[in-house]
Design a protein around this motif. Structure first.
Motif: not given
Length: 261
Positions: A169, A209, A216, A145, A171, A152, A212-213, A148-149, A158
């Motif tokens: 991971f 992103c 989570t 989580s 970006t 972003s 994925l967020n 992803c946060r 990502i």
């Protein structure tokens, strides 16, 4: 007749929180083995698969298969009327056009009942029972989580790269780039904190992103999350739901546009 009872209403509340930003409505299929949901999100980019086992409920009865069209937002509002330690019972008659939620407030001599109208929806059935993958990542769900946060903040996508000795991971965007690496089986002294990577074939795939967020949102279910990936195939993000079942999110990879130069 369908009737299911959970002494922890918070489980159902977490379920709706985990899907309500992806789905406006969905068909819940109740059988003697449990409750299943399969639905494609409103943008037709991801798919949600929910499985709640009959034995995961404190009481469960389903005389015949029942298909219920549920407005997720309304169901979420009803479940917010209960506290986490309240008991919830769900009831529906065969061929009924409503579903009933009964909350028993254990902190006081009180119960409440809410009746919600059902919708006419066509159930979505897809053959998603088997998960074929070239890479499997198991890691703490709160760590995923945070990844992803944080990423972003730098980009809309990502990149997830799996190699034999770990996973990265990354970006990038107008303000810069960011990457987070985990070595295979890091933090092995603590199983709950370990990052496990199984790689049959090294791959690098790009995902949204935003989605994925949204996935989570299910972090509250489980301390661990599993990511299944294969080249040119949707990624599967799986969370177990305590002793009740699991929720899986399927997300198609992003296709990188080539520059015509």
């Amino acid at each position: 007749m369908f009737e299911a009872r959970l002494v922890r209403s918070s489980i159902l509340s977490k379920v709706t929180n985990a899907i309500k930003e992806l789905l406006n409505e969905a068909t819940w299929v109740c059988t003697d083995s449990g409750i299943q949901l399969q639905a494609i999100d409103t943008s037709h980019v991801s798919l949600v698969s929910l499985n709640l086992l009959a034995e995961g409920f404190d009481e469960y009865k389903c005389d015949r298969n029942l298909v219920m069209g549920i407005n997720i937002s309304v169901m979420s509002k009803i479940l917010k009327c209960a506290t986490d330690d309240d008991v919830v019972t769900i009831k529906a008659q065969d061929n009924a056009d409503t579903i009933t939620f009964i909350f028993e407030f254990r902190s006081q001599q009180k119960n409440s009942k809410y009746i919600m109208k059902l919708m006419n929806l066509d159930p979505e059935y897809l053959n998603i029972s088997d998960i074929n993958h070239n890479c499997l990542i198991r890691m703490p769900s709160n760590e995923f989580s945070l990844i992803c946060r944080d990423l972003s903040q730098f980009g809309d996508s990502i990149n997830i790269a799996c190699i034999k000795d770990g996973v990265k991971f990354s970006t990038g965007g107008d303000i810069g780039t960011a990457n987070i690496k985990f070595a295979k089986m890091s933090s092995v002294d603590n199983k709950e904190r370990a990052v496990e990577v199984e790689v049959q074939e090294p791959i690098k795939i790009t995902f949204s992103c935003r989605y994925l967020n949204l996935f989570t949102k299910a972090t509250a279910f489980s301390p661990r999350v599993s990511l299944f990936m294969s080249l040119n195939m949707p990624m599967v993000v799986e969370y177990s739901i305590e002793d009740v079942g699991n929720i899986r999110y399927f997300l198609a990879p992003k296709i990188e546009e080539e520059n015509d130069s």
